[in-house]
Write an enzyme that holds these catalytic residues in place. Structure first.
Site, mmCIF file in Angstrom:
data_model
loop_
_atom_site.group_PDB
_atom_site.id
_atom_site.type_symbol
_atom_site.label_atom_id
_atom_site.label_comp_id
_atom_site.label_asym_id
_atom_site.label_seq_id
_atom_site.Cartn_x
_atom_site.Cartn_y
_atom_site.Cartn_z
ATOM 1 N N GLU A 76 45.690 41.172 48.186
ATOM 2 C CA GLU A 76 45.441 40.585 49.504
ATOM 3 C C GLU A 76 45.474 41.644 50.595
ATOM 4 O O GLU A 76 46.338 42.515 50.606
ATOM 5 C CB GLU A 76 46.504 39.518 49.794
ATOM 6 C CG GLU A 76 46.317 38.812 51.125
ATOM 7 C CD GLU A 76 47.366 37.744 51.379
ATOM 8 O OE1 GLU A 76 47.210 36.988 52.344
ATOM 9 O OE2 GLU A 76 48.336 37.665 50.598
ATOM 10 N N GLU A 89 47.723 27.807 54.233
ATOM 11 C CA GLU A 89 48.846 28.708 54.493
ATOM 12 C C GLU A 89 48.978 28.897 56.004
ATOM 13 O O GLU A 89 48.754 29.969 56.540
ATOM 14 C CB GLU A 89 48.654 30.056 53.791
ATOM 15 C CG GLU A 89 49.947 30.864 53.756
ATOM 16 C CD GLU A 89 49.750 32.286 53.245
ATOM 17 O OE1 GLU A 89 50.590 32.747 52.473
ATOM 18 O OE2 GLU A 89 48.749 32.924 53.636
#
Length: 270
Positions: free
Chosen positions: A143, A240
């Site tokens: 990520e 998220e």
């Protein structure tokens, strides 16, 4: 049809972590993810997943000492053994819980360490993680995170991750594309998603600014979701974000998207 999952590290924080699984199911989710579930036991989490008919779609590798400022271990010279142990621990959890993807955070390199050493450490650790994940039948995610919220984070653009995957020839490895982080760092969300459809294994969403629900900021999520549908994205889209109020009260945007009704700006009540 797009598939949505609840990130239990940020959603349903009105409840203790162990109770958020049931809260997610009650809110209509059938899939969840947790950034760092390691304060619990894999057996306890597995029971929650089974009891509530939930699928755990992602967890992160342990990221070091979060309270001391660690934001991942992969680029930290001198901590290679700790990183290897974190990979093995995460794989054990993944096997117990049926998790198919593990996310790796590169971290913030220490000051006064030569850039070449940091780069070499990251390459070594990513190769190790990718090989061990592939051997376990698990896909490794990497990520990119914006360096405004996390100053100094080593990987902060999607092209950095994609270049590493290609250059290192990492097996069974994909980009975890976080819409919130990448809107802040580079924009061009739909273009990036379309051009790298075969290299993106997981997506997380939050609006900008504030990291709140879709509809609270500048991102056009209607167009984003339509683009993902048109390219037949098969992975999960994980919520998220930081709810502006109670999690359940802020899920109206998701209901309207799922029913294909008129998508108005989110209004959080309650």
């Amino acid at each position: 049809m797009l598939k949505f999952a609840a990130n239990l590290s940020l959603l349903f924080t009105e409840y203790p972590l162990i109770q958020r699984f049931g809260a997610a199911r009650a809110a209509g989710f059938d899939a969840v993810e947790v950034q760092f579930p390691y304060t619990l036991t894999p057996e306890a989490v597995r029971k929650e997943l089974q009891d509530h008919a939930l699928k755990m779609v992602l967890i992160n590798l342990p990221a070091g000492n979060w309270e001391a400022g660690d934001r991942g271990l992969a680029c930290l010279p001198g901590r290679e053994d700790e990183f290897a142990e974190s990979v093995d621990l995460a794989i054990e959890w993944a096997k117990t819980l049926g998790v198919e993807r593990l996310n790796c955070l590169a971290g913030v390199p220490p000051e006064n360490v030569p850039a070449e050493r940091v780069s070499a450490t990251l390459a070594h650790n990513l190769k190790l993680a990718a090989q061990r994940c592939e051997g376990a039948g698990i896909e490794l995610m990497i990520e990119a995170i914006n360096n405004r919220d996390v100053p100094g984070f080593y990987l902060h653009h999607s092209h950095q991750v994609l270049d590493l995957i290609r250059k290192l020839e990492l097996p069974a490895t994909s980009l975890q594309y976080d819409v919130y982080h990448m809107q802040m760092m580079e924009g061009n969300l739909i273009s990036t998603l379309q051009q790298n459809a075969d290299k993106i294994g997981h997506i997380q969403i939050a609006d900008v600014p504030g990291r709140h629900e879709p509809g609270t900021g500048e991102i056009n999520f209607t167009n984003l979701f339509k683009a993902l549908e048109s390219q037949e994205y098969k992975g999960y889209i994980s919520l998220e974000y930081i709810p502006r109020c109670k999690t359940e009260a802020g899920l109206g945007w998701l209901k309207t998207w799922k029913t294909q009704d008129e998508r108005n700006e989110l209004e959080c009540s309650g």
